[in-house]
Write a protein that holds these residues in place. Structure first.
Motif, short mmCIF file in Angstrom:
data_model
loop_
_atom_site.label_atom_id
_atom_site.label_comp_id
_atom_site.label_asym_id
_atom_site.label_seq_id
_atom_site.Cartn_x
_atom_site.Cartn_y
_atom_site.Cartn_z
N ASN A 111 -25.93 19.23 85.16
CA ASN A 111 -25.62 19.85 86.45
C ASN A 111 -26.28 21.21 86.64
OD1 ASN A 111 -23.97 17.72 87.31
ND2 ASN A 111 -22.23 18.54 86.16
N ALA A 112 -27.24 21.53 85.79
CA ALA A 112 -27.92 22.82 85.92
C ALA A 112 -28.59 22.93 87.29
CB ALA A 112 -28.97 22.99 84.83
N ALA A 113 -28.49 24.10 87.87
CA ALA A 113 -29.12 24.35 89.17
C ALA A 113 -30.63 24.13 89.05
CB ALA A 113 -28.84 25.78 89.62
N PRO A 114 -31.24 23.47 90.03
CA PRO A 114 -32.68 23.22 89.98
C PRO A 114 -33.51 24.48 89.74
CG PRO A 114 -31.71 21.90 91.71
CD PRO A 114 -30.62 22.81 91.19
N VAL A 115 -33.09 25.59 90.31
CA VAL A 115 -33.85 26.83 90.11
C VAL A 115 -33.83 27.22 88.62
CG1 VAL A 115 -31.95 28.44 90.63
CG2 VAL A 115 -34.32 29.13 91.05
N TYR A 116 -32.72 26.96 87.94
CA TYR A 116 -32.66 27.28 86.51
C TYR A 116 -33.44 26.27 85.67
CZ TYR A 116 -30.32 31.65 86.12
OH TYR A 116 -30.07 33.00 86.16
N LYS A 117 -33.48 25.03 86.11
CA LYS A 117 -34.33 24.05 85.41
C LYS A 117 -35.78 24.52 85.48
CE LYS A 117 -31.34 20.06 86.15
NZ LYS A 117 -31.18 18.77 86.82
N TYR A 118 -36.18 25.01 86.64
CA TYR A 118 -37.55 25.51 86.81
C TYR A 118 -37.79 26.73 85.92
CZ TYR A 118 -41.52 27.93 88.81
OH TYR A 118 -42.71 28.60 88.95
N LEU A 119 -36.88 27.69 85.96
CA LEU A 119 -37.04 28.91 85.16
C LEU A 119 -37.19 28.56 83.68
CD1 LEU A 119 -34.36 31.16 86.89
CD2 LEU A 119 -36.84 31.55 86.93
N LYS A 120 -36.31 27.69 83.19
CA LYS A 120 -36.33 27.34 81.77
C LYS A 120 -37.60 26.58 81.40
CE LYS A 120 -32.40 25.25 81.79
NZ LYS A 120 -31.22 24.49 81.35
N SER A 121 -38.07 25.72 82.29
CA SER A 121 -39.29 24.97 81.98
C SER A 121 -40.53 25.87 82.03
CB SER A 121 -39.46 23.78 82.93
OG SER A 121 -39.79 24.23 84.23
N SER A 122 -40.43 26.96 82.78
CA SER A 122 -41.55 27.90 82.89
C SER A 122 -41.65 28.82 81.68
CB SER A 122 -41.41 28.75 84.15
OG SER A 122 -41.46 27.94 85.30
N LYS A 123 -40.50 29.21 81.15
CA LYS A 123 -40.47 30.11 79.99
C LYS A 123 -39.33 29.69 79.08
CE LYS A 123 -43.63 33.29 80.27
NZ LYS A 123 -44.71 33.34 79.32
N GLY A 124 -39.66 28.92 78.06
CA GLY A 124 -38.65 28.50 77.10
C GLY A 124 -38.18 29.68 76.26
N GLY A 125 -37.06 29.49 75.62
CA GLY A 125 -36.52 30.54 74.76
C GLY A 125 -37.02 30.39 73.33
N LEU A 126 -36.58 31.28 72.48
CA LEU A 126 -36.99 31.29 71.08
C LEU A 126 -36.61 30.00 70.37
CD1 LEU A 126 -38.30 33.00 68.89
CD2 LEU A 126 -36.06 34.00 68.43
N PHE A 127 -35.44 29.46 70.70
CA PHE A 127 -34.97 28.25 70.03
C PHE A 127 -34.79 27.11 71.02
CE2 PHE A 127 -33.38 31.84 67.50
CZ PHE A 127 -34.06 31.58 66.33
N GLY A 128 -35.75 26.93 71.91
CA GLY A 128 -35.67 25.87 72.91
C GLY A 128 -35.45 26.45 74.30
N ASP A 129 -35.43 25.55 75.28
CA ASP A 129 -35.37 25.99 76.67
C ASP A 129 -33.99 26.44 77.11
OD1 ASP A 129 -38.02 25.41 76.87
OD2 ASP A 129 -37.77 23.58 78.03
#
Length: 170
Positions: A111-129
């Protein structure tokens, strides 16, 4: 949700989100602005340090092209349990926040907001998106491209140098 196009979003400006009052906000209104997008929470241990620093950054740079977009999220320790009205009251009264506060969202999961799916896919974190905690920050350039992601423990004040580069005051 992405705008009318069926193509993959190309920038943050391709999204329409809800503000805390339930109104649609087309993020294309922020074209030409540098954005700091943050998932916020009222009852987090990081709240008392992040909100004042976000407010200070906003006051310093809003007239130079910075916008801070706050998305409340209750996915981490149930630390944002209030409704949107309570969240706005808290942020605006206690911390004098003047930056836009949006509808409470999920930042992870199906249920993640689409804008957050985009943000995470653009810049993953240290241990995954996945977003690991409240106050994860995404810095977005004037063209709507995500240029950096900062951990919850990264203070907003320490991001100032990166903001200044993007707004052209470094």
């Amino acid at each position: 949700m992405a705008s009318q196009s069926t193509d993959q979003p190309k920038s943050i400006h391709d999204f329409i989100v809800k503000d805390a009052r339930g109104n649609d906000v087309d993020l294309s209104i922020y074209k030409g602005k540098v954005l700091l997008i943050v998932n916020v929470a009222s009852q987090c241990g990081l709240t008392n340090s992040n909100y004042p620093e976000l407010t200070k950054l906003y006051e310093q740079y809003k007239d130079k092209g910075l916008e801070i977009l706050a998305f409340p999220c209750n996915q981490f320790g149930n630390q944002e349990p209030g409704d949107n009205e309570q969240i706005m009251e808290f942020a605006c009264t206690r911390f004098k926040a003047e930056f836009p506060i949006f509808d409470k969202v999920d930042v992870n999961g199906s249920n993640a907001a689409p804008v957050y799916k985009y943000l995470k896919s653009s810049k993953g974190g240290l241990f995954g998106d996945g977003i690991k905690w409240n106050f994860t920050k995404f810095l977005v350039d004037r063209d709507g491209k995500v240029v950096d992601r900062y951990a919850p423990t990264t203070s907003p004040a320490s991001i100032e140098k990166d903001i200044k580069k993007l707004i052209g005051t470094s």
